[in-house]
Design a protein around this motif. Sequence first.
Motif, PDB file in Angstrom:
ATOM      1  N   GLY A 187       7.733  27.941   6.237  1.00 43.46           N
ATOM      2  CA  GLY A 187       8.403  28.677   4.880  1.00 43.46           C
ATOM      3  C   GLY A 187       9.874  28.764   5.332  1.00 43.46           C
ATOM      4  N   LEU A 188       9.885  29.256   6.559  1.00 45.14           N
ATOM      5  CA  LEU A 188      11.533  29.174   7.219  1.00 45.14           C
ATOM      6  C   LEU A 188      12.281  27.882   7.130  1.00 45.14           C
ATOM      7  N   LYS A 189      11.581  26.598   7.525  1.00 40.03           N
ATOM      8  CA  LYS A 189      11.875  25.292   7.383  1.00 40.03           C
ATOM      9  C   LYS A 189      12.355  25.011   6.112  1.00 40.03           C
ATOM     10  N   ALA A 190      11.740  25.570   5.108  1.00 43.72           N
ATOM     11  CA  ALA A 190      12.186  25.337   3.732  1.00 43.72           C
ATOM     12  C   ALA A 190      13.384  26.163   3.498  1.00 43.72           C
ATOM     13  N   VAL A 191      13.404  27.245   4.026  1.00 46.35           N
ATOM     14  CA  VAL A 191      14.827  27.988   3.919  1.00 46.35           C
ATOM     15  C   VAL A 191      15.810  27.399   4.570  1.00 46.35           C
ATOM     16  N   ASP A 192      15.718  26.484   5.509  1.00 46.21           N
ATOM     17  CA  ASP A 192      16.570  25.864   6.270  1.00 46.21           C
ATOM     18  C   ASP A 192      17.076  24.546   5.302  1.00 46.21           C
ATOM     19  N   HIS A 193      16.289  24.083   4.736  1.00 45.35           N
ATOM     20  CA  HIS A 193      16.436  22.853   3.985  1.00 45.35           C
ATOM     21  C   HIS A 193      17.481  23.335   2.981  1.00 45.35           C
ATOM     22  N   ALA A 194      17.284  24.551   2.297  1.00 46.08           N
ATOM     23  CA  ALA A 194      18.091  25.087   1.252  1.00 46.08           C
ATOM     24  C   ALA A 194      19.323  25.621   1.807  1.00 46.08           C
ATOM     25  N   HIS A 224       7.582  22.704  14.800  1.00 48.97           N
ATOM     26  CA  HIS A 224       8.857  22.223  13.617  1.00 48.97           C
ATOM     27  C   HIS A 224       9.403  23.370  13.024  1.00 48.97           C
ATOM     28  N   GLY A 225       8.537  24.518  12.703  1.00 52.37           N
ATOM     29  CA  GLY A 225       9.041  25.531  11.675  1.00 52.37           C
ATOM     30  C   GLY A 225       9.905  26.518  12.751  1.00 52.37           C
ATOM     31  N   HIS A 226       9.289  26.737  13.848  1.00 57.65           N
ATOM     32  CA  HIS A 226      10.178  27.530  14.875  1.00 57.65           C
ATOM     33  C   HIS A 226      11.362  27.334  15.130  1.00 57.65           C
ATOM     34  N   ILE A 262       0.725  -1.265  -0.105  1.00 58.83           N
ATOM     35  CA  ILE A 262       0.007   0.044  -0.153  1.00 58.83           C
ATOM     36  C   ILE A 262       0.918   1.499  -0.062  1.00 58.83           C
ATOM     37  N   ARG A 263       0.424   2.328  -0.685  1.00 62.58           N
ATOM     38  CA  ARG A 263       1.387   3.811  -0.826  1.00 62.58           C
ATOM     39  C   ARG A 263       0.330   4.545  -0.442  1.00 62.58           C
ATOM     40  N   MET A 264       0.806   6.049  -0.726  1.00 62.74           N
ATOM     41  CA  MET A 264       0.079   7.119  -0.219  1.00 62.74           C
ATOM     42  C   MET A 264       0.310   7.948  -1.403  1.00 62.74           C
ATOM     43  N   ILE A 265      -0.731   8.946  -1.141  1.00 66.06           N
ATOM     44  CA  ILE A 265      -0.765  10.372  -1.853  1.00 66.06           C
ATOM     45  C   ILE A 265      -0.787  11.536  -0.805  1.00 66.06           C
ATOM     46  N   ALA A 266      -0.041  12.431  -1.254  1.00 65.10           N
ATOM     47  CA  ALA A 266       0.086  13.472  -0.161  1.00 65.10           C
ATOM     48  C   ALA A 266      -0.542  14.975  -0.477  1.00 65.10           C
ATOM     49  N   VAL A 267      -1.270  15.422   0.249  1.00 67.91           N
ATOM     50  CA  VAL A 267      -1.611  16.774   0.026  1.00 67.91           C
ATOM     51  C   VAL A 267      -1.374  17.609   1.082  1.00 67.91           C
ATOM     52  N   PRO A 268      -0.241  18.362   0.783  1.00 63.98           N
ATOM     53  CA  PRO A 268       0.483  19.230   1.819  1.00 63.98           C
ATOM     54  C   PRO A 268      -0.175  20.642   2.098  1.00 63.98           C
ATOM     55  N   THR A 269      -0.223  20.654   3.401  1.00 62.32           N
ATOM     56  CA  THR A 269      -0.926  22.123   3.722  1.00 62.32           C
ATOM     57  C   THR A 269      -0.123  23.141   4.215  1.00 62.32           C
ATOM     58  N   THR A 270       1.000  22.722   4.580  1.00 62.68           N
ATOM     59  CA  THR A 270       2.240  23.687   4.868  1.00 62.68           C
ATOM     60  C   THR A 270       3.311  23.669   3.994  1.00 62.68           C
ATOM     61  N   LEU A 271       4.475  24.165   4.528  1.00 67.24           N
ATOM     62  CA  LEU A 271       5.938  24.233   3.537  1.00 67.24           C
ATOM     63  C   LEU A 271       6.949  23.398   4.168  1.00 67.24           C
TER      64      LEU A 271
END
Length: 391
Positions: free
Chosen positions: A207-214, A293-295, A147-156
């Motif tokens: 969004g800052l977490k995404a900045v952190d990834h980059a 998480h983002g903080h 079994i697999r999944m589909i994701a619909v994200p509501t955050t970044l």
Amino acid sequence: MLSGIHGHQDIERVVYGKAAGSAVLTEAKRLEAGRVFVTTSKSVAQSALLGDIVHALGGRHVGTYAGVTAHSPRPCVIEGARLAHEAKADLIVAVGGGSVIDATKVMLIALWQKATRIEDLDAFRAGRPEEGAAPPSQAINPPPEAIRMIAVPTTLSAAEFNAYAGITDLRYGIKESFGHRLIVPQVIVLDPAATLATPMDLMLSTGLKAVDHAVERLCSQQAHPFVIGTASEALKLLAKALPGHRAKPDDMETRLDLQFGMWLSIGAGTSGVGVGASHGIGHVLGAACHVPHGHTSCVMLPPVLRWNLAVNADRQKRVSEALGRPDLPAADLVGALVETLGLPRRLADVGVGKDRFREIAEKSMHDRAVLNNPRPIKEPAQVVEILELAA
């Protein structure tokens, strides 16, 4: 000379700019799924988004688990897997932020391996990664029709774009990694409208977490042209779109730009270039101190950059260039972005005092991201140095 291995995820499609309900139905039909189970959080369960997805699925929808809480605790994984099993689901759709998506990934493992107790998950924790590989547990053996999944994200948070999951073990107050190539979603649906009910603080901080990834991949000693290209473009998009979103939250094009920036920020994750101490210490702040998480990125990324500057100043210059100010230190630019967005900047702002520093430091030494930091961290005292900068 740089050397490494660039992997490719088992993601079949990324659907963007389309309504989530119709996109999920289209993909469920394409995957020939007749019994679709939905996972989400209590807050998202009350949104129009979930209602639209359930309505679109119609008779294919066989149940919803809305009990996933922050930092994906093990009990949520086991409970969600139990309900999906009882519903005889042949596809799971995760609707929510990183906690929902990560919990659902490990629900897949629990379903594959028939894990029914939180203790059963011990056998499937990720070990140290071999060169060029994700760190899956060798004990995970998915069935032929897993079994697999589909994701619909509501955050970044970008959790949907990797084959890892951070799951909190409440027994010890730590976050552990689980991984397997098939826990990444088969399909990711990036619908800007799916973020409409997301609180502004959560949108900006993830969004800052995404900045952190980059930033942490751009600053890695292993960064190569693919990483430099994707991470730099991610920072350019995010640095413009985050303040733009705060100023005009109804602008759907800006929301889509945020989703593209988030996608690019995590793109280098398949390239064998890992993150560092901002992520690693952040994992502990979330699991042990309940910092959102983002903080964790808001308060940890600038001090980690300052602590690392002695060994990767040339790479940090790439961050400054991507943010449009090559004349200024990366730590100052990221800190200014956090301040512009009205997000917390210090550990004190998120309720973490110096009395917790030793505990955080000791637990951080078990996190592979801390051990991957550009400036080597060999003892808890060095983590305390970083925490002092963040105090």
